[in-house]
Design a protein around this motif. Structure first.
Motif: not given
Length: 570
Positions: A251-265
């Motif tokens: 769960d914690e990694l998924a939250v960090l990933w969605i934030k990284e997705f927002d930054r890269q897109t």
């Protein structure tokens, strides 16, 4: 050939009939006149042998009618998409023998396979039936997919392809290779490729867009600490790595990933636009923190229906298939050229950098959305494949235009019960055949009528067998499903000693005590409610049978009986 055989059989019958009228028949002359075999005619006249076609094979477990009914039952199951196994066919063959009054007989262990070899339909053959997850199988419903595609069409209406994304993870087993073909003159001494059957798994999270764009990967290793040796190779700076206890997305990694997705897109979004992210039903993709972070960033999460991702998720198609194929080929090359296995984390990132660009090309990512009917939305691409896999619905038509009214039965031959009552079991057919035996001996009955009557009884026997097979099939299905249809309970068994062994009688005693207490509690509740409404307690059945009980009805305002007042007398 068939006409010639039938004519020869007819000539043989005529010759035997003619020879039986003579005291001293000249069999040689008769055989020449009727153009038949002398030896066959000799056996029929002198030795009183019966034709081979009329003989019952001694080694056949089931007769022709029973085998015909069994074949009909197999076809019926296959059309219902329940193809039987050899073991099931053997059980039904033994059941057929038991119904015919020969319960002590059973078919041999190889009878089923001989029966399959001479099965009348050449389209039938033994095929391997694969096992699929029951949840995935129960959700293979075309209607659900069509409804999901309708919702997707509304969401993607007017959305450009650069804003439609798919996010998923896939696992790699370190050191895993694959079978390959080699060119050699050796037939048996072919060198084997080293591989790891139980190598450590590494998870790679990928995200692609409908226009072919791809996000930088997230590589998840099993462990607690990051190691310097993983980064000896010059890797792309935007790649991401993480460690978890089991090597999977949490769960914690998924939250960090969605934030990284927002930054890269962010650079792909214009003012007022919304990104659509398609995800599967993994628990880490549906947490409150994950969905809340996506909503704050203006990202709309749209999930796939459960157990359907293998049909409709873009990444589950050619992208991940090519991903793993290139990974195994890379391991084969390393093993073949004596470079050792990649069964370690140190070289995995370097290998991933080599085959990722080949697997996730822009064309492959773009076609993945199109082939799954995601962008542009086209439900027929997937739903049509599932519909084609379903068995066809048979068309049933009855044409009665040329049907004639059957002739009435002969009088004074059959009883009324025999005429009007249809046979329900094989024994009934046999009894009917015995009652008809005197009719077959009458001189007024022609051979054609005898054959017709015999065909009617044979068809009756076949249909009875078919009905019994169908009834046994329904009973078998009910027997299998009944224990699984019971409602389960999560109640604990109380008042039992914790000695590690539970006896059935102790479990039954505990259940009976619990039910008695619940019944007593329910009786008290009903009595309390009754007294609250009517002012007195209801009568209870007495265990003493000596008193005489009389009941007086109590009437309401409208004259209806609302209760009874019991009085006791000795």
């Amino acid at each position: 050939m068939a006409d010639f055989y039938e004519n020869e059989v007819f000539r043989m019958e005529e010759a035997v009939g003619y020879a039986s009228t003579l005291k001293k028949p000249n069999l040689t002359q008769i055989a020449e006149e009727y153009a038949i075999s002398y030896y066959t005619l000799y056996r029929r006249v002198r030795q009183k042998s019966t034709p081979r076609i009329q003989r019952k094979p001694q080694n056949k477990a089931l007769n022709d009618v029973q085998e015909k009914a069994l074949s009909f039952w197999i076809r019926s199951l296959d059309e219902a998409f329940i193809p039987p196994t050899p073991n099931i066919i053997e059980q039904w063959a033994n059941l057929t023998l038991a119904r015919s009054g020969t319960s002590d007989r059973t078919v041999g262990k190889n009878w089923v396979y001989r029966f399959i070899q001479r099965f009348p339909d050449v389209d039938f053959e033994m095929r391997r039936q694969k096992v699929i997850d029951s949840k995935r199988m129960s959700h293979e419903d075309v209607a659900i997919l069509e409804h999901w595609y309708d919702l997707l069409d509304k969401i993607l209406d007017g959305v450009p392809e650069r804003l439609v994304y798919n996010f998923d993870e896939t696992g790699f087993q370190l050191g895993q290779g694959q079978t390959q073909k080699v060119f050699t003159r050796h037939k048996t001494k072919i060198p084997r490729l080293a591989g790891e059957e139980h190598g450590e798994r590494v998870t790679v999270a990928e995200c692609i867009a409908a226009d072919g764009w791809r996000m930088e990967p997230l590589v998840i290793f099993k462990g607690r600490h990051q190691m310097e040796a993983w980064y000896d190779t010059k890797l792309p700076e935007e790649w991401m790595t993480a460690t978890t206890e089991k090597g999977y997305m949490v769960d914690e990694l998924a939250v960090l990933w969605i934030k990284e997705f927002d930054r890269q897109t962010q650079h792909r979004v214009k003012q007022g636009e919304q990104r659509i992210l398609l995800v599967d039903g993994c628990g880490s993709h549906l947490t409150f923190e994950f969905l809340n972070s996506a909503e704050k960033a203006g990202i709309k999460i749209f999930g796939f229906p459960p157990n359907k991702t293998n049909y409709i998720q873009p990444l589950d198609g050619k992208p991940f298939l090519a991903y793993k194929a290139y990974f195994r080929q890379q391991n084969n090359l390393i093993s073949q050229w004596g470079g050792g296995l990649t069964a370690n984390k140190n070289s995995f990132l370097e290998d991933l950098m080599g085959f990722r660009d080949k697997a996730l090309t822009q064309r492959v990512c773009r076609n993945a959305f199109r082939e799954r009917g995601i962008y542009p939305v086209n439900a027929k691409i997937v739903c049509q494949k599932l519909e084609d896999a379903l068995p066809p619905i048979p068309d049933i038509s009855i044409d009665l235009r040329d049907q004639k009214t059957p002739s009435p039965p002969l009088e004074n031959i059959l009883s009324s019960s025999l005429e009007n009552t249809p046979s329900k079991t094989t024994e009934d057919v046999q009894k009917r055949r015995k009652k008809l035996a005197p009719l077959m001996e009458l001189d007024s009955i022609t051979p054609r009528q005898k054959r017709t009557l015999d065909q009617i009884l044979t068809e009756m026997d076949f249909h009875v067998q078919a009905i019994q097979n169908a009834s046994s099939t329904i009973a078998k299905i009910a027997q299998i499903q009944a224990p699984r249809a019971k409602k389960s309970t999560k109640r604990r068994l109380l008042n039992l000693k914790d000695d590690g062994i539970l006896r059935v009688k102790d479990a039954n005693r505990s259940i009976a005590e619990r039910r008695a207490k619940e019944d007593e509690k329910e009786d008290r509740r009903v009595a309390k409610d009754f007294k609250k409404r009517f002012g007195f307690e209801p009568s209870r059945p007495s265990t003493d049978k000596s008193p005489i009980v009389s009941s007086t009805p109590i009437l309401g305002d409208n004259g209806d009986i609302i209760a009874y007042q019991d009085s006791f007398s000795i």
